[in-house]
Design a protein around this motif. Structure first.
Motif, PDB file in Angstrom:
ATOM      1  N   VAL A 182      21.574 -77.582  69.030  1.00 47.33           N
ATOM      2  CA  VAL A 182      21.509 -77.601  70.485  1.00 47.33           C
ATOM      3  C   VAL A 182      21.666 -76.203  71.064  1.00 47.33           C
ATOM      4  O   VAL A 182      22.604 -75.480  70.716  1.00 47.33           O
ATOM      5  CB  VAL A 182      22.614 -78.511  71.069  1.00 47.33           C
ATOM      6  CG1 VAL A 182      22.506 -78.581  72.592  1.00 47.33           C
ATOM      7  CG2 VAL A 182      22.544 -79.910  70.470  1.00 47.33           C
ATOM      8  N   HIS A 183      20.750 -75.820  71.942  1.00 48.68           N
ATOM      9  CA  HIS A 183      20.945 -74.655  72.799  1.00 48.68           C
ATOM     10  C   HIS A 183      21.880 -75.106  73.927  1.00 48.68           C
ATOM     11  O   HIS A 183      21.516 -75.993  74.707  1.00 48.68           O
ATOM     12  CB  HIS A 183      19.621 -74.199  73.422  1.00 48.68           C
ATOM     13  CG  HIS A 183      18.720 -73.453  72.491  1.00 48.68           C
ATOM     14  ND1 HIS A 183      18.285 -73.967  71.298  1.00 48.68           N
ATOM     15  CD2 HIS A 183      18.148 -72.214  72.597  1.00 48.68           C
ATOM     16  CE1 HIS A 183      17.491 -73.083  70.696  1.00 48.68           C
ATOM     17  NE2 HIS A 183      17.399 -72.016  71.466  1.00 48.68           N
ATOM     18  N   VAL A 184      23.041 -74.514  74.037  1.00 47.24           N
ATOM     19  CA  VAL A 184      24.016 -75.054  74.983  1.00 47.24           C
ATOM     20  C   VAL A 184      24.755 -73.955  75.731  1.00 47.24           C
ATOM     21  O   VAL A 184      25.134 -72.942  75.143  1.00 47.24           O
ATOM     22  CB  VAL A 184      25.010 -75.992  74.248  1.00 47.24           C
ATOM     23  CG1 VAL A 184      25.782 -75.241  73.174  1.00 47.24           C
ATOM     24  CG2 VAL A 184      25.954 -76.673  75.216  1.00 47.24           C
ATOM     25  N   ASP A 185      24.929 -74.168  77.029  1.00 50.25           N
ATOM     26  CA  ASP A 185      25.724 -73.274  77.881  1.00 50.25           C
ATOM     27  C   ASP A 185      25.325 -71.821  77.690  1.00 50.25           C
ATOM     28  O   ASP A 185      26.167 -70.933  77.503  1.00 50.25           O
ATOM     29  CB  ASP A 185      27.213 -73.453  77.601  1.00 50.25           C
ATOM     30  CG  ASP A 185      27.718 -74.830  78.024  1.00 50.25           C
ATOM     31  OD1 ASP A 185      26.964 -75.550  78.702  1.00 50.25           O
ATOM     32  OD2 ASP A 185      28.857 -75.172  77.670  1.00 50.25           O
ATOM     33  N   GLU A 186      24.017 -71.581  77.775  1.00 49.12           N
ATOM     34  CA  GLU A 186      23.503 -70.223  77.624  1.00 49.12           C
ATOM     35  C   GLU A 186      23.613 -69.498  78.965  1.00 49.12           C
ATOM     36  O   GLU A 186      22.619 -69.182  79.615  1.00 49.12           O
ATOM     37  CB  GLU A 186      22.050 -70.247  77.136  1.00 49.12           C
ATOM     38  CG  GLU A 186      21.520 -68.892  76.730  1.00 49.12           C
ATOM     39  CD  GLU A 186      20.099 -68.929  76.214  1.00 49.12           C
ATOM     40  OE1 GLU A 186      19.530 -67.853  75.994  1.00 49.12           O
ATOM     41  OE2 GLU A 186      19.557 -70.033  76.022  1.00 49.12           O
ATOM     42  N   GLY A 212      23.916 -73.362  69.477  1.00 46.77           N
ATOM     43  CA  GLY A 212      23.543 -71.975  69.700  1.00 46.77           C
ATOM     44  C   GLY A 212      23.962 -71.506  71.073  1.00 46.77           C
ATOM     45  O   GLY A 212      23.899 -72.256  72.045  1.00 46.77           O
ATOM     46  N   HIS A 213      24.395 -70.267  71.157  1.00 41.68           N
ATOM     47  CA  HIS A 213      24.785 -69.568  72.393  1.00 41.68           C
ATOM     48  C   HIS A 213      26.241 -69.850  72.764  1.00 41.68           C
ATOM     49  O   HIS A 213      27.107 -69.035  72.485  1.00 41.68           O
ATOM     50  CB  HIS A 213      23.838 -69.903  73.556  1.00 41.68           C
ATOM     51  CG  HIS A 213      22.427 -69.559  73.291  1.00 41.68           C
ATOM     52  ND1 HIS A 213      21.981 -68.254  73.241  1.00 41.68           N
ATOM     53  CD2 HIS A 213      21.340 -70.338  73.024  1.00 41.68           C
ATOM     54  CE1 HIS A 213      20.681 -68.234  72.967  1.00 41.68           C
ATOM     55  NE2 HIS A 213      20.272 -69.489  72.825  1.00 41.68           N
ATOM     56  N   ALA A 214      26.524 -70.941  73.462  1.00 44.79           N
ATOM     57  CA  ALA A 214      27.896 -71.268  73.884  1.00 44.79           C
ATOM     58  C   ALA A 214      28.561 -70.105  74.610  1.00 44.79           C
ATOM     59  O   ALA A 214      29.765 -69.875  74.465  1.00 44.79           O
ATOM     60  CB  ALA A 214      28.729 -71.707  72.682  1.00 44.79           C
ATOM     61  N   CYS A 215      27.769 -69.381  75.399  1.00 45.38           N
ATOM     62  CA  CYS A 215      28.290 -68.204  76.107  1.00 45.38           C
ATOM     63  C   CYS A 215      29.399 -68.566  77.086  1.00 45.38           C
ATOM     64  O   CYS A 215      30.344 -67.791  77.292  1.00 45.38           O
ATOM     65  CB  CYS A 215      27.168 -67.508  76.881  1.00 45.38           C
ATOM     66  SG  CYS A 215      25.707 -67.113  75.911  1.00 45.38           S
ATOM     67  N   GLY A 272      27.832 -61.171  76.655  1.00 42.37           N
ATOM     68  CA  GLY A 272      27.265 -62.511  76.620  1.00 42.37           C
ATOM     69  C   GLY A 272      27.626 -63.298  75.376  1.00 42.37           C
ATOM     70  O   GLY A 272      27.158 -64.415  75.196  1.00 42.37           O
ATOM     71  N   LEU A 273      28.437 -62.736  74.492  1.00 43.87           N
ATOM     72  CA  LEU A 273      28.780 -63.423  73.252  1.00 43.87           C
ATOM     73  C   LEU A 273      29.665 -64.630  73.507  1.00 43.87           C
ATOM     74  O   LEU A 273      30.375 -64.704  74.504  1.00 43.87           O
ATOM     75  CB  LEU A 273      29.533 -62.469  72.320  1.00 43.87           C
ATOM     76  CG  LEU A 273      28.753 -61.322  71.691  1.00 43.87           C
ATOM     77  CD1 LEU A 273      29.684 -60.507  70.806  1.00 43.87           C
ATOM     78  CD2 LEU A 273      27.581 -61.840  70.879  1.00 43.87           C
ATOM     79  N   THR A 274      29.636 -65.556  72.556  1.00 43.31           N
ATOM     80  CA  THR A 274      30.615 -66.625  72.563  1.00 43.31           C
ATOM     81  C   THR A 274      31.925 -66.112  71.977  1.00 43.31           C
ATOM     82  O   THR A 274      32.009 -64.961  71.524  1.00 43.31           O
ATOM     83  CB  THR A 274      30.112 -67.845  71.772  1.00 43.31           C
ATOM     84  OG1 THR A 274      30.983 -68.949  71.997  1.00 43.31           O
ATOM     85  CG2 THR A 274      30.025 -67.548  70.287  1.00 43.31           C
TER      86      THR A 274
END
Length: 401
Positions: A210-214, A242-245, A291-293
């Motif tokens: 899942v692309h999530v909370d980008e 992926g992402h979870a920024c 922008g990293l998690t």
């Protein structure tokens, strides 16, 4: 029993898989029997190369890569990138996708990758549940490469929330041994979409990605919603986010609660430094938010964290490399991943493979074909200017000639 020795090698201790004394890198002669590694013997030559298992990249976009040169408006936030890439996609042909994907796979192979997962935007202009051209082309292109290419369907939330559309897509993904995924942001349909995602993944025996909370906007709650859904249905397949920024917005007990849910659900998180650093935290002037998690906090909480190149030279990121070592080097700078670097190597090898639902490969017992070597003597050198990966089998043949 036939035995082969490669003198003067360095092996990352974290990827060795056998007991040996030493620091970040273990020095010795690599011992192989019947084409498999059995251990290290005392060095008979000065170490001159690093040997390790093939790398893995769990998050790329081979359908989009290498389009930046023809997109007139690159820059801006995530939504601007989505719009620009959508406009370019209207002109994609099989020949175009094949050429760019082949270039990307060549780069991954040269970097020493043995496994990669590529997301593919699902649907067509006429039918949001139809199989996209890129899905078909990537399936064909992958047959020419000696690596595992997993295709992950990247489905929009309104389509995933439609039970009929979602089931059509899941059935096709299952037929092609793919991965089921979607884009979770702040869509009003996200509860229904996430529920459908896990229901169908259970029904068809699919892994989830899942692309999530980008984004860094306050209130994004996709990570916790996905974790809650996985726990509620007892999902036992691999799940990668992926992402979870937006985890950067959470602190203290709030953050700890979400991390605990991810750990209990066995959900892994992919940090994607290139694209997230480029797109996130945009305002007038220089960005003051990464922008990293939360790499360190997730790992400390028992969550598997891996790294991916994500977008390479497209509307989402105009620069980048399909090279996991380069991705790790950027993550080291952006996320303060301090030496010794061996403790982070699993994020682009063993841990990345596990997040993809594959078996982790260490040197112990590994087949020669699954190993690569680099002309380098420290991990700092390896990350600072990644040399070309040489398949260990090719090196052994060359030395024996």
């Amino acid at each position: 029993m036939s035995e082969t020795r490669l003198p003067g090698v360095l092996v990352p201790a974290a990827l060795a898989g056998f007991a040996a004394s030493g620091g970040d890198l273990l020095a010795g002669d690599l011992v192989m029997r019947q084409g498999q590694v059995v251990g290290l013997a005392p060095a008979t030559a000065e170490p001159s190369r690093i040997v390790m298992p093939r790398l893995a990249d769990p998050h790329v976009h081979l359908d989009k890569c290498h389009t930046v040169g023809r997109i007139p408006h690159v820059g801006g936030d995530l939504m601007a990138a989505i719009a620009a890439q959508r406009q370019d996609r209207a002109g994609w042909t099989a020949q175009d996708i094949r050429a760019r994907a082949t270039r990307g796979l060549d780069e991954l192979a040269t970097a020493g990758c043995g496994a990669v997962r590529s997301h593919v935007d699902w649907g067509t202009v006429d039918d949001p549940a139809a199989v996209p051209l890129a899905w078909e082309v990537l399936g064909e292109v992958a047959e020419a490469y000696p690596l595992v290419l997993q295709r992950a369907a990247l489905v929009s939330m309104p389509v995933m929330a439609d039970a009929g559309h979602a089931r059509r897509i899941a059935a096709r993904v299952a037929r092609d041994c793919g991965v089921l995924g979607c884009f979770v942001y702040d869509q009003p349909e996200r509860a229904a979409g996430i529920a459908n995602l896990f229901r169908l993944a259970q029904d068809f025996g699919l892994a989830v990605d899942v692309h999530v909370d980008e984004g860094l906007a306050p209130g994004l709650d996709g990570v916790e919603r996905v974790a809650d859904a996985a726990l509620a249905c007892g999902f036992n397949g691999p799940v990668l986010l992926g992402h979870a920024c937006a985890l950067m917005n959470r602190t203290g007990g709030d953050l700890a609660r979400v991390i605990d849910k991810l750990a209990r659900a066995g959900i892994a998180v992919a940090a994607l430094p290139y694209t997230n650093l480029y797109l996130q935290g945009r305002a007038d002037g220089t960005p003051d938010r990464r922008g990293l998690t939360r790499i360190h906090e997730l790992r400390a909480g028992g969550v598997r964290v891996v790294l991916g190149a994500d977008n390479v030279r497209d509307a989402f990121c105009p620069v980048g490399n399909h090279n996991p070592l380069a991705t790790l080097a950027l993550a080291a700078v952006a996320g303060h991943l301090d030496p010794p670097f061996g403790r982070w190597l699993g994020m682009i090898s063993t841990e990345a493979r596990l997040a993809m639902g594959l078996e982790a490969v260490t040197l112990a017992g590994a087949a020669v074909q699954g190993l690569i070597c680099f002309e380098a003597t420290t991990l700092a050198d390896l990350l600072s200017a990644p040399p070309r990966a040489v398949p260990l089998g090719d090196l052994l043949e060359r030395l024996a000639a």
